[in-house]
Motif scaffolding. Structure first.
Motif, PDB file in Angstrom:
ATOM      1  N   GLN A   1      98.637 -18.556  -4.796  1.00  0.00           N
ATOM      2  CA  GLN A   1      99.610 -17.686  -4.133  1.00  0.00           C
ATOM      3  C   GLN A   1     100.024 -16.526  -5.028  1.00  0.00           C
ATOM      4  OE1 GLN A   1      98.798 -18.663  -1.050  1.00  0.00           O
ATOM      5  NE2 GLN A   1     100.721 -17.620  -0.778  1.00  0.00           N
ATOM      6  N   VAL A   2     100.248 -16.809  -6.296  1.00  0.00           N
ATOM      7  CA  VAL A   2     100.625 -15.748  -7.232  1.00  0.00           C
ATOM      8  C   VAL A   2      99.525 -14.685  -7.284  1.00  0.00           C
ATOM      9  CG1 VAL A   2     101.003 -15.218  -9.681  1.00  0.00           C
ATOM     10  CG2 VAL A   2     102.210 -17.150  -8.607  1.00  0.00           C
ATOM     11  N   GLU A   3      98.277 -15.116  -7.370  1.00  0.00           N
ATOM     12  CA  GLU A   3      97.146 -14.168  -7.407  1.00  0.00           C
ATOM     13  C   GLU A   3      97.113 -13.314  -6.143  1.00  0.00           C
ATOM     14  OE1 GLU A   3      93.534 -16.386  -8.033  1.00  0.00           O
ATOM     15  OE2 GLU A   3      94.304 -17.232  -9.910  1.00  0.00           O
ATOM     16  N   TYR A   4      97.300 -13.972  -4.986  1.00  0.00           N
ATOM     17  CA  TYR A   4      97.274 -13.232  -3.725  1.00  0.00           C
ATOM     18  C   TYR A   4      98.359 -12.153  -3.719  1.00  0.00           C
ATOM     19  CZ  TYR A   4      97.810 -11.969   1.131  1.00  0.00           C
ATOM     20  OH  TYR A   4      97.910 -11.227   2.285  1.00  0.00           O
ATOM     21  N   PHE A   5      99.590 -12.534  -4.078  1.00  0.00           N
ATOM     22  CA  PHE A   5     100.688 -11.576  -4.000  1.00  0.00           C
ATOM     23  C   PHE A   5     100.649 -10.542  -5.115  1.00  0.00           C
ATOM     24  CE2 PHE A   5     102.370 -14.818  -1.108  1.00  0.00           C
ATOM     25  CZ  PHE A   5     102.566 -13.987  -0.008  1.00  0.00           C
ATOM     26  N   GLU A   6     100.059 -10.876  -6.259  1.00  0.00           N
ATOM     27  CA  GLU A   6      99.871  -9.868  -7.303  1.00  0.00           C
ATOM     28  C   GLU A   6      98.865  -8.819  -6.830  1.00  0.00           C
ATOM     29  OE1 GLU A   6     101.424  -9.233 -10.305  1.00  0.00           O
ATOM     30  OE2 GLU A   6     102.819 -10.716  -9.517  1.00  0.00           O
ATOM     31  N   LYS A   7      97.811  -9.258  -6.169  1.00  0.00           N
ATOM     32  CA  LYS A   7      96.833  -8.314  -5.624  1.00  0.00           C
ATOM     33  C   LYS A   7      97.462  -7.468  -4.524  1.00  0.00           C
ATOM     34  CE  LYS A   7      92.245  -7.843  -3.555  1.00  0.00           C
ATOM     35  NZ  LYS A   7      92.584  -6.519  -3.156  1.00  0.00           N
ATOM     36  N   PHE A   8      98.200  -8.120  -3.630  1.00  0.00           N
ATOM     37  CA  PHE A   8      98.888  -7.384  -2.565  1.00  0.00           C
ATOM     38  C   PHE A   8      99.826  -6.341  -3.174  1.00  0.00           C
ATOM     39  CE2 PHE A   8     102.490  -6.593   0.165  1.00  0.00           C
ATOM     40  CZ  PHE A   8     101.903  -6.310   1.386  1.00  0.00           C
ATOM     41  N   SER A   9     100.595  -6.772  -4.167  1.00  0.00           N
ATOM     42  CA  SER A   9     101.553  -5.890  -4.830  1.00  0.00           C
ATOM     43  C   SER A   9     100.854  -4.696  -5.480  1.00  0.00           C
ATOM     44  CB  SER A   9     102.319  -6.708  -5.885  1.00  0.00           C
ATOM     45  OG  SER A   9     103.220  -5.915  -6.585  1.00  0.00           O
ATOM     46  N   GLY A  10      99.784  -4.957  -6.211  1.00  0.00           N
ATOM     47  CA  GLY A  10      99.040  -3.876  -6.861  1.00  0.00           C
ATOM     48  C   GLY A  10      98.448  -2.899  -5.871  1.00  0.00           C
TER      49      GLY A  10
ATOM     50  N   THR B   1     110.411  -0.980  -3.615  1.00  0.00           N
ATOM     51  CA  THR B   1     109.756  -0.871  -2.316  1.00  0.00           C
ATOM     52  C   THR B   1     108.593  -1.863  -2.211  1.00  0.00           C
ATOM     53  OG1 THR B   1     110.340   1.463  -2.180  1.00  0.00           O
ATOM     54  CG2 THR B   1     108.556   0.732  -0.764  1.00  0.00           C
ATOM     55  N   THR B   2     107.827  -1.964  -3.269  1.00  0.00           N
ATOM     56  CA  THR B   2     106.688  -2.885  -3.269  1.00  0.00           C
ATOM     57  C   THR B   2     107.153  -4.327  -3.130  1.00  0.00           C
ATOM     58  OG1 THR B   2     105.336  -1.360  -4.567  1.00  0.00           O
ATOM     59  CG2 THR B   2     104.712  -3.686  -4.620  1.00  0.00           C
ATOM     60  N   GLN B   3     108.192  -4.710  -3.860  1.00  0.00           N
ATOM     61  CA  GLN B   3     108.663  -6.096  -3.782  1.00  0.00           C
ATOM     62  C   GLN B   3     109.295  -6.423  -2.436  1.00  0.00           C
ATOM     63  OE1 GLN B   3     107.706  -8.468  -5.893  1.00  0.00           O
ATOM     64  NE2 GLN B   3     106.534  -6.727  -6.652  1.00  0.00           N
ATOM     65  N   ILE B   4     109.913  -5.451  -1.799  1.00  0.00           N
ATOM     66  CA  ILE B   4     110.414  -5.664  -0.431  1.00  0.00           C
ATOM     67  C   ILE B   4     109.241  -5.911   0.508  1.00  0.00           C
ATOM     68  CG2 ILE B   4     111.562  -4.531   1.528  1.00  0.00           C
ATOM     69  CD1 ILE B   4     113.445  -3.214  -0.608  1.00  0.00           C
ATOM     70  N   GLU B   5     108.161  -5.152   0.322  1.00  0.00           N
ATOM     71  CA  GLU B   5     106.969  -5.356   1.155  1.00  0.00           C
ATOM     72  C   GLU B   5     106.275  -6.677   0.847  1.00  0.00           C
ATOM     73  OE1 GLU B   5     105.983  -3.817   3.905  1.00  0.00           O
ATOM     74  OE2 GLU B   5     107.835  -2.686   3.643  1.00  0.00           O
ATOM     75  N   VAL B   6     106.338  -7.136  -0.387  1.00  0.00           N
ATOM     76  CA  VAL B   6     105.783  -8.448  -0.733  1.00  0.00           C
ATOM     77  C   VAL B   6     106.542  -9.535   0.033  1.00  0.00           C
ATOM     78  CG1 VAL B   6     105.614 -10.157  -2.590  1.00  0.00           C
ATOM     79  CG2 VAL B   6     104.816  -7.822  -2.976  1.00  0.00           C
ATOM     80  N   ALA B   7     107.870  -9.422   0.094  1.00  0.00           N
ATOM     81  CA  ALA B   7     108.666 -10.410   0.845  1.00  0.00           C
ATOM     82  C   ALA B   7     108.299 -10.381   2.318  1.00  0.00           C
ATOM     83  CB  ALA B   7     110.161 -10.139   0.654  1.00  0.00           C
ATOM     84  N   ARG B   8     108.132  -9.193   2.858  1.00  0.00           N
ATOM     85  CA  ARG B   8     107.737  -9.065   4.270  1.00  0.00           C
ATOM     86  C   ARG B   8     106.370  -9.712   4.504  1.00  0.00           C
ATOM     87  NH1 ARG B   8     108.805  -4.166   8.084  1.00  0.00           N
ATOM     88  NH2 ARG B   8     109.551  -3.175   6.194  1.00  0.00           N
ATOM     89  N   GLU B   9     105.438  -9.456   3.598  1.00  0.00           N
ATOM     90  CA  GLU B   9     104.086 -10.032   3.710  1.00  0.00           C
ATOM     91  C   GLU B   9     104.135 -11.556   3.619  1.00  0.00           C
ATOM     92  OE1 GLU B   9      99.844 -10.522   3.729  1.00  0.00           O
ATOM     93  OE2 GLU B   9     101.203  -9.014   4.536  1.00  0.00           O
ATOM     94  N   ALA B  10     104.969 -12.079   2.737  1.00  0.00           N
ATOM     95  CA  ALA B  10     105.057 -13.529   2.565  1.00  0.00           C
ATOM     96  C   ALA B  10     105.510 -14.217   3.850  1.00  0.00           C
ATOM     97  CB  ALA B  10     106.005 -13.866   1.418  1.00  0.00           C
TER      98      ALA B  10
ATOM     99  N   TYR C   1      99.491  -2.370  -2.765  1.00  0.00           N
ATOM    100  CA  TYR C   1     100.574  -1.643  -2.091  1.00  0.00           C
ATOM    101  C   TYR C   1     101.125  -0.545  -3.001  1.00  0.00           C
ATOM    102  CZ  TYR C   1     104.549  -0.424   0.681  1.00  0.00           C
ATOM    103  OH  TYR C   1     105.442   0.302   1.437  1.00  0.00           O
ATOM    104  N   MET C   2     101.350  -0.884  -4.267  1.00  0.00           N
ATOM    105  CA  MET C   2     101.886   0.089  -5.216  1.00  0.00           C
ATOM    106  C   MET C   2     100.943   1.279  -5.341  1.00  0.00           C
ATOM    107  SD  MET C   2     104.328   0.754  -7.520  1.00  0.00           S
ATOM    108  CE  MET C   2     105.006  -0.602  -8.423  1.00  0.00           C
ATOM    109  N   ALA C   3      99.662   1.030  -5.411  1.00  0.00           N
ATOM    110  CA  ALA C   3      98.677   2.105  -5.570  1.00  0.00           C
ATOM    111  C   ALA C   3      98.578   2.983  -4.331  1.00  0.00           C
ATOM    112  CB  ALA C   3      97.311   1.506  -5.896  1.00  0.00           C
ATOM    113  N   ASN C   4      98.693   2.378  -3.153  1.00  0.00           N
ATOM    114  CA  ASN C   4      98.477   3.131  -1.923  1.00  0.00           C
ATOM    115  C   ASN C   4      99.746   3.693  -1.290  1.00  0.00           C
ATOM    116  OD1 ASN C   4      95.678   2.637  -1.965  1.00  0.00           O
ATOM    117  ND2 ASN C   4      96.012   0.617  -1.104  1.00  0.00           N
ATOM    118  N   ASP C   5     100.807   2.902  -1.237  1.00  0.00           N
ATOM    119  CA  ASP C   5     102.005   3.317  -0.503  1.00  0.00           C
ATOM    120  C   ASP C   5     103.260   3.395  -1.370  1.00  0.00           C
ATOM    121  OD1 ASP C   5     100.693   3.355   2.085  1.00  0.00           O
ATOM    122  OD2 ASP C   5     100.675   1.173   1.961  1.00  0.00           O
ATOM    123  N   GLY C   6     103.391   2.481  -2.291  1.00  0.00           N
ATOM    124  CA  GLY C   6     104.620   2.383  -3.070  1.00  0.00           C
ATOM    125  C   GLY C   6     104.857   3.537  -4.014  1.00  0.00           C
TER     126      GLY C   6
END
Length: 197
Positions: A64-73, A89-98, A75-80
């Motif tokens: 799970q940590v790997e999945y959300f670290e990838k999601f976070s990275g 903003t990225t961590q708020i989106e991580v919570a939404r994704e979870a 998101y940060m690169a593209n939108d955050g």
């Protein structure tokens, strides 16, 4: 197929089998025998990869940590990066994704923590580093912390099945939490009121 590929494939089979068992039967039914049966591998093959149930639980959390670290990275690169507070903003989106993840993932995490409470330290360390980055970029670190914790509250209440909000209401709150301009306006208004007193 080389040994590394075979080993990774077996590891993924075990993780998916464990998620399936927890979602279908509950965390209490997660045993090495049950995992081996579900994964279609021998118990010896399973124990070659994972020496104990605790090792499987740790692998679930690391997955799970790997999945959300990838999601976070991603998101940060593209939108955050366009946000004035990219880490927040990225961590708020991580919570939404979870929240959008299958419930089996939530059950896996809860099951792992119930079985091995010490595994929480992994999340505390990760969260401490995320919070430090959020505070470092924020004009108002306390407000940023509040917004992050509100997103986490939405996540946890949804995972525990305690959230009285509809999906649409929850999505709207996530949008409000992300909206830095809204929070800047609130902070200015609060400051203005306090100076008038």
């Amino acid at each position: 197929m080389d040994n590394t590929t075979r080993s990774e494939r077996s590891r993924n089979l075990v993780i998916q089998a464990a998620l399936t068992i927890i979602a279908r039967d509950g965390a209490g039914k997660l045993t090495l025998d049950a995992i081996a049966r579900e994964a279609g591998i021998s118990k010896g093959g399973l124990m070659h990869q994972f020496r104990s149930k605790g090792a499987v639980l740790q692998a679930l959390l690391e997955h799970q940590v790997e999945y959300f670290e990838k999601f976070s990275g991603d998101y940060m690169a593209n939108d955050g990066a366009a946000s004035p507070e990219p880490h927040l903003t990225t961590q708020i989106e991580v919570a939404r994704e979870a929240i959008s993840q299958p419930q089996s993932v939530a059950f896996a995490i809860l099951g792992a923590i119930g079985e091995e409470p010490g595994l929480l330290s992994m999340f505390r360390d990760i969260d401490a580093s995320k919070l430090a980055a959020i505070k470092a970029e924020a004009a108002d670190p306390e407000m940023a912390t509040l917004r992050w914790m509100a997103a986490r509250g939405l996540l946890l209440s949804a995972l525990f099945g305690l959230c009285p909000l509809s999906d649409e209401e929850r999505e709207q709150l996530f949008d409000h939490l992300r909206d830095s301009k809204r929070w800047e306006t609130l902070a200015r208004a609060a400051k203005k009121r306090s100076t008038k007193k």
